[in-house]
Design a protein around this motif. Structure first.
Motif, PDB file in Angstrom:
ATOM      1  N   PRO A  11       1.814   7.570  -5.033  1.00 14.72           N
ATOM      2  CA  PRO A  11       2.134   6.756  -6.207  1.00 14.72           C
ATOM      3  C   PRO A  11       3.642   6.746  -6.473  1.00 14.72           C
ATOM      4  O   PRO A  11       4.321   7.760  -6.328  1.00 14.72           O
ATOM      5  CB  PRO A  11       1.382   7.462  -7.343  1.00 14.72           C
ATOM      6  CG  PRO A  11       0.296   8.227  -6.667  1.00 14.72           C
ATOM      7  CD  PRO A  11       0.857   8.647  -5.349  1.00 14.72           C
ATOM      8  N   ASP A  12       4.169   5.602  -6.834  1.00 14.83           N
ATOM      9  CA  ASP A  12       5.586   5.488  -7.171  1.00 14.83           C
ATOM     10  C   ASP A  12       5.706   4.577  -8.379  1.00 14.83           C
ATOM     11  O   ASP A  12       5.614   3.349  -8.271  1.00 14.83           O
ATOM     12  CB  ASP A  12       6.382   4.920  -5.998  1.00 14.83           C
ATOM     13  CG  ASP A  12       7.888   5.122  -6.171  1.00 14.83           C
ATOM     14  OD1 ASP A  12       8.383   4.906  -7.295  1.00 14.83           O
ATOM     15  OD2 ASP A  12       8.553   5.494  -5.193  1.00 14.83           O
ATOM     16  N   TRP A  22       0.865  -1.178   0.000  1.00 16.96           N
ATOM     17  CA  TRP A  22       0.000   0.000   0.000  1.00 16.96           C
ATOM     18  C   TRP A  22       0.903   1.230   0.000  1.00 16.96           C
ATOM     19  O   TRP A  22       1.524   1.557   0.999  1.00 16.96           O
ATOM     20  CB  TRP A  22      -0.901   0.012   1.228  1.00 16.96           C
ATOM     21  CG  TRP A  22      -1.914  -1.105   1.219  1.00 16.96           C
ATOM     22  CD1 TRP A  22      -1.804  -2.327   1.807  1.00 16.96           C
ATOM     23  CD2 TRP A  22      -3.190  -1.085   0.572  1.00 16.96           C
ATOM     24  NE1 TRP A  22      -2.922  -3.080   1.575  1.00 16.96           N
ATOM     25  CE2 TRP A  22      -3.796  -2.344   0.820  1.00 16.96           C
ATOM     26  CE3 TRP A  22      -3.875  -0.136  -0.192  1.00 16.96           C
ATOM     27  CZ2 TRP A  22      -5.060  -2.675   0.335  1.00 16.96           C
ATOM     28  CZ3 TRP A  22      -5.134  -0.462  -0.677  1.00 16.96           C
ATOM     29  CH2 TRP A  22      -5.715  -1.710  -0.427  1.00 16.96           C
ATOM     30  N   LEU A  23       0.985   1.910  -1.132  1.00  8.06           N
ATOM     31  CA  LEU A  23       1.848   3.085  -1.272  1.00  8.06           C
ATOM     32  C   LEU A  23       1.084   4.331  -0.840  1.00  8.06           C
ATOM     33  O   LEU A  23       0.003   4.615  -1.357  1.00  8.06           O
ATOM     34  CB  LEU A  23       2.313   3.241  -2.717  1.00  8.06           C
ATOM     35  CG  LEU A  23       3.016   2.032  -3.354  1.00  8.06           C
ATOM     36  CD1 LEU A  23       3.357   2.337  -4.807  1.00  8.06           C
ATOM     37  CD2 LEU A  23       4.262   1.673  -2.567  1.00  8.06           C
ATOM     38  N   TYR A  72       6.034   0.304  -8.966  1.00  6.61           N
ATOM     39  CA  TYR A  72       5.011  -0.378  -9.745  1.00  6.61           C
ATOM     40  C   TYR A  72       5.616  -1.046 -10.974  1.00  6.61           C
ATOM     41  O   TYR A  72       5.326  -2.219 -11.269  1.00  6.61           O
ATOM     42  CB  TYR A  72       3.935   0.610 -10.169  1.00  6.61           C
ATOM     43  CG  TYR A  72       2.804  -0.026 -10.946  1.00  6.61           C
ATOM     44  CD1 TYR A  72       1.808  -0.753 -10.294  1.00  6.61           C
ATOM     45  CD2 TYR A  72       2.737   0.088 -12.332  1.00  6.61           C
ATOM     46  CE1 TYR A  72       0.777  -1.352 -10.998  1.00  6.61           C
ATOM     47  CE2 TYR A  72       1.718  -0.507 -13.044  1.00  6.61           C
ATOM     48  CZ  TYR A  72       0.737  -1.230 -12.379  1.00  6.61           C
ATOM     49  OH  TYR A  72      -0.276  -1.828 -13.083  1.00  6.61           O
ATOM     50  N   THR A 115      -2.500   2.044  -4.060  1.00 10.14           N
ATOM     51  CA  THR A 115      -2.178   3.378  -3.549  1.00 10.14           C
ATOM     52  C   THR A 115      -3.234   3.812  -2.544  1.00 10.14           C
ATOM     53  O   THR A 115      -4.432   3.616  -2.757  1.00 10.14           O
ATOM     54  CB  THR A 115      -2.108   4.397  -4.697  1.00 10.14           C
ATOM     55  OG1 THR A 115      -1.139   3.961  -5.650  1.00 10.14           O
ATOM     56  CG2 THR A 115      -1.711   5.772  -4.183  1.00 10.14           C
TER      57      THR A 115
END
Length: 237
Positions: free
Chosen positions: A52-53, A48-49, A57, A74
């Motif tokens: 966003p990255d 669970w980011l 991903y 996310t």
């Protein structure tokens, strides 16, 4: 069993501004070593980011395309967790059943946790041997060297240590508890122990390194993450 991990976005100017999950651990990254532990427990990882990255991903999609044992989402968890997974202060991957979630990194410098993971990996190599013999071989008990290295006969190794492919070592002392990345150069008379050299690091003659990590953005003490002024004795290329 699905294990959830909450991944916060931490400022990182040290390892090419890469997220912690993609920091190097030998030929792989933190995430790969984490997944090895979960795979042996027959667990699926769900990240669970908090933000966003795309790098995380993309790495998940490129590295685990077949079994899909890693999911990336996310924001905060949207369902009741079956279990959570995180790292403790000794670099151990923990799996804990129940709804309570724990941040994936302990309250200490990320570099300290990372180096603790590296030490666990080195201890595993020394105890059980390499799982990727096509990439490295054991030249003496607990000392692993990658292919296409140039190592002079007067180089001294102290286990446990690992040297990546394409590295050149001239009459230096390496180990114990040293990880040398790929395509590094360690010059004559240098000493590298309790230290991690990122890929492409140059260590000049007679340099003594202990308790340090050298990366693209300079040199830090891995226990406190204190930055040291880069010098001509250690450079990254």
């Amino acid at each position: 069993m699905t294990c959830d991990a909450i991944i916060s976005r931490q400022p990182n100017q040290w390892v090419e501004d890469r997220p912690f999950l993609l920091w190097d651990l030998g030929t792989h990254h933190v995430l790969d070593h984490w997944m090895d532990v979960l795979f042996r427990s027959n667990a699926t990882l769900r990240l669970w980011l908090e933000a966003p990255d795309e790098r995380v991903y993309a790495y998940v999609c490129e590295t685990f395309p077949i079994n899909r044992r890693v999911q990336v989402a996310t924001g905060p968890p949207t369902s009741r967790p079956e279990a959570c997974t995180f790292l403790d202060s000794t670099g151990n991957v923990v799996i804990r059943r129940g709804a309570q979630l724990t941040h994936y990194l302990p309250k200490q410098p990320a570099s300290q946790t990372w180096f603790a993971m590296a030490q666990r990996w080195l201890d595993g190599l020394q105890k059980s041997g390499s799982k990727v013999p096509e990439l490295e071989h054991q030249i003496s008990p607990g000392v692993y060297v990658g292919h296409h290295c140039s190592i002079s006969k007067d180089t001294v190794f102290h286990a446990p240590c690992w040297v990546g492919s394409g590295t050149t070592i001239h009459g230096a002392t390496v180990g114990p508890r040293a990880v040398v990345g790929e395509n590094c150069v360690i010059s004559r008379g240098a000493s590298v122990s309790d230290t991690y050299l990122i890929t492409g690091t140059y260590v000049s003659p007679q340099t003594k390194m202990s308790g340090l990590a050298a990366g693209p953005a300079g040199i830090i003490t891995h226990a406190t993450a204190s930055c040291l002024f880069p010098s001509r004795s250690v450079e990254t290329r």
